[in-house]
Design a protein around this motif. Structure first.
Motif, PDB file in Angstrom:
ATOM      1  N   LEU A  69       0.778  -1.225   0.158  1.00 36.75           N
ATOM      2  CA  LEU A  69       0.085  -0.022   0.205  1.00 36.75           C
ATOM      3  C   LEU A  69       0.883   1.250   0.014  1.00 36.75           C
ATOM      4  CD1 LEU A  69      -2.904   1.212   0.447  1.00 36.75           C
ATOM      5  CD2 LEU A  69      -2.617   1.064   2.953  1.00 36.75           C
ATOM      6  N   LEU A  71       0.737   5.129   0.719  1.00 29.80           N
ATOM      7  CA  LEU A  71       0.008   6.244   0.910  1.00 29.80           C
ATOM      8  C   LEU A  71       0.621   7.704   0.445  1.00 29.80           C
ATOM      9  CD1 LEU A  71      -1.117   4.869   4.465  1.00 29.80           C
ATOM     10  CD2 LEU A  71      -2.237   4.691   2.199  1.00 29.80           C
ATOM     11  N   VAL A  94      -2.844   5.287  -2.986  1.00 28.44           N
ATOM     12  CA  VAL A  94      -3.863   6.321  -2.789  1.00 28.44           C
ATOM     13  C   VAL A  94      -3.273   7.669  -2.858  1.00 28.44           C
ATOM     14  CG1 VAL A  94      -5.753   6.775  -0.942  1.00 28.44           C
ATOM     15  CG2 VAL A  94      -4.706   4.496  -1.088  1.00 28.44           C
ATOM     16  N   ASP A  95      -3.784   8.682  -3.410  1.00 30.45           N
ATOM     17  CA  ASP A  95      -3.670   9.946  -3.337  1.00 30.45           C
ATOM     18  C   ASP A  95      -4.995  10.685  -3.603  1.00 30.45           C
ATOM     19  OD1 ASP A  95      -0.638  11.389  -4.153  1.00 30.45           O
ATOM     20  OD2 ASP A  95      -2.327  12.645  -4.197  1.00 30.45           O
ATOM     21  N   VAL A 122      -6.029   9.994   2.194  1.00 29.14           N
ATOM     22  CA  VAL A 122      -5.455   9.010   2.722  1.00 29.14           C
ATOM     23  C   VAL A 122      -5.902   8.729   4.126  1.00 29.14           C
ATOM     24  CG1 VAL A 122      -3.382   8.572   3.712  1.00 29.14           C
ATOM     25  CG2 VAL A 122      -3.167   9.169   1.131  1.00 29.14           C
ATOM     26  N   CYS A 126      -7.923   4.946   5.128  1.00 27.79           N
ATOM     27  CA  CYS A 126      -7.536   4.277   6.151  1.00 27.79           C
ATOM     28  C   CYS A 126      -8.535   4.008   6.990  1.00 27.79           C
ATOM     29  CB  CYS A 126      -6.276   4.868   6.766  1.00 27.79           C
ATOM     30  SG  CYS A 126      -4.521   4.704   5.776  1.00 27.79           S
ATOM     31  N   ILE A 145       3.909  -1.244   3.715  1.00 26.75           N
ATOM     32  CA  ILE A 145       3.281   0.088   3.469  1.00 26.75           C
ATOM     33  C   ILE A 145       4.337   1.319   3.362  1.00 26.75           C
ATOM     34  CG2 ILE A 145       1.346   1.582   4.660  1.00 26.75           C
ATOM     35  CD1 ILE A 145       0.197  -0.217   6.011  1.00 26.75           C
ATOM     36  N   VAL A 147       4.567   5.314   3.317  1.00 23.12           N
ATOM     37  CA  VAL A 147       3.851   6.718   3.692  1.00 23.12           C
ATOM     38  C   VAL A 147       4.793   7.758   3.201  1.00 23.12           C
ATOM     39  CG1 VAL A 147       2.729   7.896   5.651  1.00 23.12           C
ATOM     40  CG2 VAL A 147       3.052   5.562   5.702  1.00 23.12           C
ATOM     41  N   LEU A 149       3.595  11.627   2.297  1.00 18.90           N
ATOM     42  CA  LEU A 149       2.655  12.595   2.299  1.00 18.90           C
ATOM     43  C   LEU A 149       2.821  13.940   2.521  1.00 18.90           C
ATOM     44  CD1 LEU A 149       0.321  10.324   4.788  1.00 18.90           C
ATOM     45  CD2 LEU A 149      -0.062  10.831   2.260  1.00 18.90           C
ATOM     46  N   VAL A 168      -2.201   3.142  10.415  1.00 11.40           N
ATOM     47  CA  VAL A 168      -1.104   2.436   9.715  1.00 11.40           C
ATOM     48  C   VAL A 168      -0.724   1.090  10.230  1.00 11.40           C
ATOM     49  CG1 VAL A 168       1.182   2.745   8.770  1.00 11.40           C
ATOM     50  CG2 VAL A 168      -0.511   4.590   8.575  1.00 11.40           C
TER      51      VAL A 168
END
Length: 220
Positions: A69, A71, A94-95, A122, A126, A145, A147, A149, A168
């Motif tokens: 994933l 993020l 994901v964005d 995001v 989640c 995952i 991350v 961001l 998360v």
């Protein structure tokens, strides 16, 4: 003097986004093609190199990744490298910003990563994942995952929260790894160090890795 006047540098496209503000796609002799927000590279160029060294370190831990994933997919640098290192992995990105994803597809070959793309905030993603699939865990959990961001050089406050870190953590399998990207220069260093200390409340192991002007927290 604007960056498009620098020797060997050309601005390929400029867009404005309600999420990221002014976005530039730049091509240079030294760094190739990359996407900038507020003068900070978000995808491609040096960011690709940061994630390449980081994910190479993760791979050296012999982590088996069936699902990943991302993020903060952005232009897809991390997703492309996940596909390289774990060819059979199922990748979800994901964005919130469709323009970033569009530019990543157009200029950075995001489509070659074969990522399932979800355009959504995001934090909301989640929360919904936790609500819908918690009873089916670990069937829907992730081994890896990522991350990442940032908006320019700013990390939105909601992604500093304990609630986000818990979410998360809950998305990971028992043997999974989460990698958090933090900028690590100037006055951002103390913030990044405090963030790492907070991660230790949720993860049993938090290793710091230092590529370029970043600190990457590799958490398991």
């Amino acid at each position: 003097m604007g960056s498009n006047f620098l020797i060997g540098t050309k601005v390929l496209e400029e867009r404005h986004s309600k999420f990221n503000g002014d976005i530039k796609v730049v091509r240079s002799l030294g760094f190739g093609t990359y996407i900038q927000v507020e003068g900070v590279t978000q995808s491609g160029g040096v960011v690709y190199e940061v994630w390449r060294s980081t994910l190479r370190k993760v791979k050296s831990q012999k982590l088996k990744v069936k699902s990943c994933l991302v993020l903060g997919l952005g232009g897809g640098s991390a997703a492309k490298l996940v596909r390289k290192y774990w060819p059979n992995c199922k990748i979800t990105g994901v964005d919130i910003d469709p323009i970033m994803v569009e530019l990543g597809t157009k200029y950075l070959s995001l489509d070659t990563s074969k990522t399932k793309i979800i355009i959504k905030d995001v934090l909301s993603f989640c929360e919904l994942w936790t609500m819908n699939y918690q009873r089916s865990w670990p069937s829907f959990a992730y081994e890896l995952i990522i991350v990442d961001l940032y908006v320019g050089d700013r990390l939105p406050k909601k992604f500093e929260s304990g609630r986000f870190r818990r979410l998360v953590y809950g998305l990971l399998t028992d043997s999974g790894i989460a990698v958090f990207n933090r900028l690590y220069f100037g006055d951002k260093r103390p913030e990044a160090v405090r963030f790492g200390q907070k991660l230790q409340k949720y993860f049993s192991k938090v290793d710091a890795f230092y590529p370029e002007a970043n600190i990457m927290y590799i958490c398991s």
